[in-house]
Scaffold this active site. Structure first.
Site, PDB file in Angstrom:
ATOM      1  N   GLU A 186     -73.141   9.660  32.395  1.00  0.00           N
ATOM      2  CA  GLU A 186     -73.711   8.447  31.801  1.00  0.00           C
ATOM      3  C   GLU A 186     -74.104   7.425  32.870  1.00  0.00           C
ATOM      4  O   GLU A 186     -75.127   6.776  32.758  1.00  0.00           O
ATOM      5  CB  GLU A 186     -72.727   7.817  30.801  1.00  0.00           C
ATOM      6  CG  GLU A 186     -72.616   8.575  29.497  1.00  0.00           C
ATOM      7  CD  GLU A 186     -73.953   8.699  28.758  1.00  0.00           C
ATOM      8  OE1 GLU A 186     -74.816   7.817  28.908  1.00  0.00           O
ATOM      9  OE2 GLU A 186     -74.139   9.693  28.040  1.00  0.00           O
TER      10      GLU A 186
ATOM     11  N   THR B 265     -81.623   7.131  36.489  1.00  0.00           N
ATOM     12  CA  THR B 265     -82.866   7.895  36.570  1.00  0.00           C
ATOM     13  C   THR B 265     -83.019   8.836  35.376  1.00  0.00           C
ATOM     14  O   THR B 265     -82.214   8.814  34.448  1.00  0.00           O
ATOM     15  CB  THR B 265     -82.909   8.676  37.916  1.00  0.00           C
ATOM     16  OG1 THR B 265     -84.170   9.324  38.016  1.00  0.00           O
ATOM     17  CG2 THR B 265     -81.820   9.726  38.010  1.00  0.00           C
TER      18      THR B 265
ATOM     19  N   GLY C  60     -79.788   5.157  43.826  1.00  0.00           N
ATOM     20  CA  GLY C  60     -79.911   3.694  43.814  1.00  0.00           C
ATOM     21  C   GLY C  60     -78.686   3.007  43.213  1.00  0.00           C
ATOM     22  O   GLY C  60     -77.758   3.662  42.743  1.00  0.00           O
TER      23      GLY C  60
ATOM     24  N   TYR D  27     -71.758  -0.269  27.098  1.00  0.00           N
ATOM     25  CA  TYR D  27     -72.512   0.968  26.882  1.00  0.00           C
ATOM     26  C   TYR D  27     -71.705   2.195  27.355  1.00  0.00           C
ATOM     27  O   TYR D  27     -71.508   3.156  26.600  1.00  0.00           O
ATOM     28  CB  TYR D  27     -73.867   0.931  27.608  1.00  0.00           C
ATOM     29  CG  TYR D  27     -74.493   2.284  27.632  1.00  0.00           C
ATOM     30  CD1 TYR D  27     -75.119   2.795  26.508  1.00  0.00           C
ATOM     31  CD2 TYR D  27     -74.364   3.111  28.753  1.00  0.00           C
ATOM     32  CE1 TYR D  27     -75.632   4.070  26.484  1.00  0.00           C
ATOM     33  CE2 TYR D  27     -74.865   4.394  28.743  1.00  0.00           C
ATOM     34  CZ  TYR D  27     -75.508   4.869  27.607  1.00  0.00           C
ATOM     35  OH  TYR D  27     -75.981   6.138  27.590  1.00  0.00           O
TER      36      TYR D  27
ATOM     37  N   ASP E  15     -78.145   1.503  24.558  1.00  0.00           N
ATOM     38  CA  ASP E  15     -78.930   1.422  25.791  1.00  0.00           C
ATOM     39  C   ASP E  15     -80.388   1.108  25.428  1.00  0.00           C
ATOM     40  O   ASP E  15     -80.700   0.838  24.258  1.00  0.00           O
ATOM     41  CB  ASP E  15     -78.813   2.722  26.604  1.00  0.00           C
ATOM     42  CG  ASP E  15     -79.520   3.891  25.939  1.00  0.00           C
ATOM     43  OD1 ASP E  15     -79.942   3.762  24.769  1.00  0.00           O
ATOM     44  OD2 ASP E  15     -79.678   4.941  26.593  1.00  0.00           O
TER      45      ASP E  15
END
Ligand code: SF4
Length: 359
Positions: free
Chosen positions: A44, A50, A88, A127, A145
């Site tokens: 998750e 991405t 990232g 989330y 989300d």
């Protein structure tokens, strides 16, 4: 709340057709085959970075190297950053490791089967806690989300700004009302899957293939392009940089970034602010104590877009004769660049150019 063409109680009508559709069309993914709570957690967080296709190899590599929360908790930072390289938001993986260490100390290495206790761990927000609680522990907790917000706001034809935390909470409450007691994890995944594969953003939803189109107010009123309503984004700041690929025989100069801020503690190539001329570049090399052995060669330019800033990068390569002169730098071999040091994707164009330039 205003603008709802379907009353919240009738939102429950989407549950059965959505689960039926999910059973037929859910993509087969490595983290969907009877996942452990740890696998749900890692997948998750990766999925927040991405696309699903891009996550697959990252997830498999991660689970191969760090199969348990205990192994993750004790892994060196360089290893986890390397495994995360290219995804990232590196602070997310650092926070995950802090959480893993707490889980080892407090819960003997197993994530707690409680939404509130999950929420208490570093880096786990509503989330992620909802995803772990519902998918791994079958607790009836929603996870909201961007995909879910898009689907539900369109079904309700709701024009509240979905970027507001208060609006996200409002959606969580609506979903909490209709969470099925049996299969809550599948319901959450079905909503996300519908958003990712059918109720697509930017005017491209595949409404003719949608299992809940008969309950969708935006579809009925042809207002899909107007929903969800999002906050206007501030324009990104642009920054120019000049990157240096400095070779000493079979090694290349890299350095560690500062421990705080953007791309903290990751590895980078030496660089300067602005796009500098060859003359200015040579002056800086002197300041760095670098003796050139050849001529500066211009590299291909590249750009990288972060959330709030865009880097526009030029670069030079140079053969130098200074392996020991700059103590703040590390001189890495080609193999080390590929296997050991985590170099963020902001520099991937220059990394690729470097790999092709090694003797
Ligand atoms: Fe999305 Fe279209 Fe389905 Fe409505 S009918 S939920 S807009 S895909």
């Amino acid at each position: 709340m205003t603008n709802n063409k379907i009353e919240p109680f009738s939102l429950a009508a989407i549950v059965s057709p959505l689960l039926f559709w999910y059973d037929q069309y859910a993509r087969i993914l490595p983290w969907r085959q009877k996942p452990s709570p740890y696998q749900v957690w890692v997948s998750e967080i990766m999925l927040q970075q991405t696309r699903v296709e891009a996550v697959r190899p990252y997830f498999l590599r991660w689970m191969g190297e760090l199969p348990t929360i205990a192994s993750f908790a004790r892994a060196p930072e360089d290893q986890i950053l390397k495994l995360w390289e290219g995804l990232g938001y590196y602070n997310r993986v650092r926070n995950m490791q802090k959480a893993a260490q707490i889980v080892v100390e407090r819960y003997d290495g197993d994530l707690p089967a409680s939404y509130d206790e999950l929420l208490d761990l570093p880096g786990i927000g509503p989330y992620t806690a909802g995803a772990i609680a519902s998918i791994a522990f079958q607790l009836p907790v929603p996870c909201v989300d961007g995909n879910v917000l898009r689907v539900i706001s369109r079904i309700l034809e709701d024009r509240q700004c979905v970027d507001k935390e208060s609006v996200k909470s409002w959606y969580r409450e609506r979903l909490l009302d209709i969470m099925p007691k049996r299969r809550p994890g599948d319901f959450n995944q079905a909503l996300m899957e519908l958003g990712a594969t059918v109720c697509l953003p930017k005017g491209a939803p595949l409404c003719d293939s949608c299992p809940v189109s008969s309950f969708c107010s935006s579809y009925a009123h042809q207002s899909i392009d107007e929903i969800p309503v999002k906050a206007e984004k501030k324009p990104r700041r642009k920054e120019e940089l000049t990157i240096f690929l400095l070779f000493d025989h079979d090694r290349l100069a890299i350095r560690k970034r500062e421990p705080e801020g953007l791309l903290a503690s990751l590895w980078e190539f030496p660089h300067l602010p602005g796009k500098v001329t060859p003359l200015e570049a040579k002056a800086q090399l002197k300041n760095w104590g670098i003796c050139a052995k050849g001529e500066l060669k211009k590299l291909n330019e590249a750009k990288h877009i972060f959330t709030h800033v865009e880097w526009q990068m030029a670069g030079y390569s140079l053969t130098v004769d200074a392996l020991s002169q700059n103590s703040h730098w590390t001189w890495a071999t080609k193999t080390e660049l590929v296997e050991k040091f985590a170099i963020p994707s902001a520099f991937s164009s220059f990394l690729n150019q470097a790999l092709s330039l090694f003797p």
